[in-house]
Design a protein around this motif. Sequence first.
Motif, PDB file in Angstrom:
ATOM      1  N   VAL A  28      -0.315  -6.875  -5.635  1.00  0.00           N
ATOM      2  CA  VAL A  28       0.087  -7.854  -4.667  1.00  0.00           C
ATOM      3  C   VAL A  28      -1.377  -8.731  -4.931  1.00  0.00           C
ATOM      4  O   VAL A  28      -2.080  -8.359  -4.762  1.00  0.00           O
TER       5      VAL A  28
ATOM      6  N   GLY B 160       0.810  -1.202  -0.008  1.00  0.00           N
ATOM      7  CA  GLY B 160      -0.015  -0.230   0.038  1.00  0.00           C
ATOM      8  C   GLY B 160       0.723   1.127  -0.179  1.00  0.00           C
ATOM      9  O   GLY B 160       1.811   1.488   0.972  1.00  0.00           O
TER      10      GLY B 160
ATOM     11  N   GLU C 108      -9.635   5.439   9.573  1.00  0.00           N
ATOM     12  CA  GLU C 108     -10.872   6.262   9.371  1.00  0.00           C
ATOM     13  C   GLU C 108     -10.601   7.836   8.760  1.00  0.00           C
ATOM     14  O   GLU C 108      -9.846   7.749   7.945  1.00  0.00           O
ATOM     15  N   GLY C 109     -11.133   8.803   9.687  1.00  0.00           N
ATOM     16  CA  GLY C 109     -10.535   9.985   9.373  1.00  0.00           C
ATOM     17  C   GLY C 109      -9.369  10.400   9.864  1.00  0.00           C
ATOM     18  O   GLY C 109      -9.445  11.894   9.735  1.00  0.00           O
ATOM     19  N   ASP C 110      -8.636   9.782  10.526  1.00  0.00           N
ATOM     20  CA  ASP C 110      -7.417  10.431  11.144  1.00  0.00           C
ATOM     21  C   ASP C 110      -6.199   9.885  10.504  1.00  0.00           C
ATOM     22  O   ASP C 110      -5.072  10.051  11.082  1.00  0.00           O
ATOM     23  N   GLY C 111      -6.082   9.220   9.356  1.00  0.00           N
ATOM     24  CA  GLY C 111      -4.816   8.584   8.739  1.00  0.00           C
ATOM     25  C   GLY C 111      -3.795   9.693   8.502  1.00  0.00           C
ATOM     26  O   GLY C 111      -2.559   9.348   8.611  1.00  0.00           O
ATOM     27  N   ILE C 112      -4.041  10.745   8.154  1.00  0.00           N
ATOM     28  CA  ILE C 112      -2.961  11.889   7.846  1.00  0.00           C
ATOM     29  C   ILE C 112      -2.219  11.952   9.138  1.00  0.00           C
ATOM     30  O   ILE C 112      -1.189  12.183   9.312  1.00  0.00           O
ATOM     31  N   ALA C 113      -3.152  12.467  10.222  1.00  0.00           N
ATOM     32  CA  ALA C 113      -2.796  12.495  11.447  1.00  0.00           C
ATOM     33  C   ALA C 113      -1.931  11.873  12.016  1.00  0.00           C
ATOM     34  O   ALA C 113      -0.857  12.137  12.699  1.00  0.00           O
TER      35      ALA C 113
ATOM     36  N   GLU D 180       2.918  -0.800  -4.346  1.00  0.00           N
ATOM     37  CA  GLU D 180       1.597  -0.061  -4.516  1.00  0.00           C
ATOM     38  C   GLU D 180       0.840  -0.553  -6.068  1.00  0.00           C
ATOM     39  O   GLU D 180       1.662  -0.584  -6.930  1.00  0.00           O
ATOM     40  N   ARG D 181      -0.417  -0.717  -5.832  1.00  0.00           N
ATOM     41  CA  ARG D 181      -0.821  -1.353  -7.263  1.00  0.00           C
ATOM     42  C   ARG D 181      -1.311  -0.318  -8.169  1.00  0.00           C
ATOM     43  O   ARG D 181      -1.130  -0.413  -9.532  1.00  0.00           O
TER      44      ARG D 181
ATOM     45  N   THR E 159      -7.065   6.640  -0.637  1.00  0.00           N
ATOM     46  CA  THR E 159      -7.665   7.590   0.152  1.00  0.00           C
ATOM     47  C   THR E 159      -6.685   8.687   0.639  1.00  0.00           C
ATOM     48  O   THR E 159      -7.280   9.980   0.665  1.00  0.00           O
ATOM     49  N   SER E 160      -5.636   8.572   0.623  1.00  0.00           N
ATOM     50  CA  SER E 160      -4.713   9.574   0.934  1.00  0.00           C
ATOM     51  C   SER E 160      -4.489  10.887  -0.248  1.00  0.00           C
ATOM     52  O   SER E 160      -3.815  11.799   0.206  1.00  0.00           O
TER      53      SER E 160
ATOM     54  N   CYS F 191      -8.524  13.538   0.320  1.00  0.00           N
ATOM     55  CA  CYS F 191      -8.870  13.840   1.820  1.00  0.00           C
ATOM     56  C   CYS F 191      -8.491  15.425   2.036  1.00  0.00           C
ATOM     57  O   CYS F 191      -8.070  15.849   1.342  1.00  0.00           O
ATOM     58  N   ASP F 192      -8.768  15.644   3.290  1.00  0.00           N
ATOM     59  CA  ASP F 192      -8.385  16.896   3.829  1.00  0.00           C
ATOM     60  C   ASP F 192      -6.961  16.677   4.642  1.00  0.00           C
ATOM     61  O   ASP F 192      -6.324  15.511   4.800  1.00  0.00           O
TER      62      ASP F 192
ATOM     63  N   ILE G 294      -0.144   6.008   5.117  1.00  0.00           N
ATOM     64  CA  ILE G 294       0.334   4.761   5.976  1.00  0.00           C
ATOM     65  C   ILE G 294       1.521   4.066   5.823  1.00  0.00           C
ATOM     66  O   ILE G 294       2.680   3.661   6.390  1.00  0.00           O
TER      67      ILE G 294
ATOM     68  N   PHE H 262      -6.083  17.842   7.996  1.00  0.00           N
ATOM     69  CA  PHE H 262      -6.283  18.271   9.208  1.00  0.00           C
ATOM     70  C   PHE H 262      -5.349  17.404  10.196  1.00  0.00           C
ATOM     71  O   PHE H 262      -5.467  16.147  10.011  1.00  0.00           O
TER      72      PHE H 262
END
Lengths: 385, 90
Positions: free
Chosen positions: A171, A11, A349-354, A34-35, A42-43, A46-47, A15, A49
């Motif tokens: 993969v 991926g 969920e909505g926190d992957g960047i953070a 990475e495929r 998603t990255s 998104c925003d 992350i 924040f």
Amino acid sequence: MVNKADAVVIGGGVIGNSIAYYLAKYGVDTLLIERKDLAAGTSGACDGFIFLQSKKPGFDLRLALESTRLYENLADELSYDIEYRKCGGMILIETEEQLKAIIELVDGQRKTGLDVKLMRIPQELEPILSGHIIGATHSPLDAQVNPFKVVLGFAQGAKRKGAQILTHMEVQAIRTRTVRGELKVDSVITERGEIKTNTVINAAGVHAPVIAKMVGLDLPIIPRRGQVLVTEPLPDLVTSLLVDAEYITLKLAPDHRGTDGLGLGFTLEQTASGNLLIGSTREFVGYDRRTTYHGIKAITQNVLRIAPALKEVNIIRSFAGLRPYTPDGLPILGKLRGVEGFIVAAGHEGDGIALAPITGKLIAELVVKGKPSISLDEFGLERFK
Amino acid sequence: MDDEVIICRCEEVTKGEILKAIEQGAKTITGIKIRTRAGMGLCQGRTCGRLIARLLAERTAQVLEEIPPATVRPPVRATKMENLVTSHGE
Ligand SMILES: Cc1cc2nc3c(=O)[nH]c(=O)nc-3n(C[C@H](O)[C@H](O)[C@H](O)COP(=O)(O)OP(=O)(O)OC[C@H]3O[C@@H](n4cnc5c(N)ncnc54)[C@H](O)[C@@H]3O)c2cc1C
Ligand code: FES
């Protein structure tokens, strides 16, 4: 093509790239696969924040605080401009009822060490806010980044430290072997060949369950769509990250669907290039990444309630991303029982960047030292059993 | 065409920057967009899309006609917010 690596990361989102970077920093011979392209998932939809105020007091917030600390020096460390800005953030309060609930939240957050206070006239700081808003919380620690750049910066940093990154390669399977009655990871199969490895890290976001199935395990991660609107670039208009109280309710009660299933919560940020990003929905619609007329209209109505002065501003496009949702809104991090050498880091969920920097660091420590510097026990898959 | 030539006028992206993105692994119009912002401007890539596709075809040995256009999500043209709330239908 390479045919072996100490660790294979699956991926190329925020992350996976963070993990690859920290692994390479520890000197681990790392390969990321990475495929599609970097940030194609998603990255890249998104925003940006790094919002501490939406985190549950306690464990979730502690991890986010650690991640914020790593972000402060990340641009220097990577020699890459990730458009990090400690801009502060606000939760907007529109009713007395919201005020009561938010005071309680702020109390809990202060106890976990977050610098946050209540403002009675948020319009003083952000003049675009409507007069009906009766207050806001404000934390100077909330910050902003450009998610694309975080992904590309981690990728470049990982490569400089010796990691290999292969994109446009999927993969297809993971082979295991049995050693003294225990299943162990043996190799990763791609369309271009087999790669021998003892360690596989599943960072495939909403596709993490497909990867886990390759070793016979189930992960409770499903896509939750978020639609976002993009305005034309504007001169500096808003400094802080803005969210409304409904957004916080949606985040803290992950099974709350909001009115009419859209799961509408208000978010607004102005990016370094001047565009406003206005969000967003939280919908369960499978893997559909389209935006809808219904969604766009609802988001527009929402923003014009909060900042009516924006009515003349042009929307130039919309996009939607799929949050990797778990039943309690927290990620699944760590080794999976049953298959040695198989590690999961997905479901942010909505926190992957953070949470990306701290996730990468702790997973790398887990691989290298067998034990991360902050325990990941509370993020284990076992909590859902 | 030298490297200083602007390919995306809305976002002021030069040919040189696009070639660098290709070197870094971009194989699609979206890949270029993520790395350079080309195509993210007011016109939504209507002006620069074809030029970018041509550079991609040239440098990555792809057939021009087979390079998919960037994903376009509504509104297709810049629309004032007040008009988005009052409009009906798709
Ligand atoms: C609208 C919206 C707004 C958001 N705003 C914020 C925010 O402001 N702050 C924040 O912290 N978070 C935010 N998030 C959440 C954040 O975007 C995600 O948590 C994060 O991007 C997840 O990253 P990831 O690396 O796990 O997944 P992804 O970025 O999806 O990466 C997974 C990658 O795995 C690849 N892959 C899948 N299967 C395979 C395979 N078989 N082989 C090889 N590769 C494979 C995919 O192509 C993909 O690129 C938002 C999300 C949305 C949708
Ligand atoms: S010229 Fe590239 S977006 Fe308009």
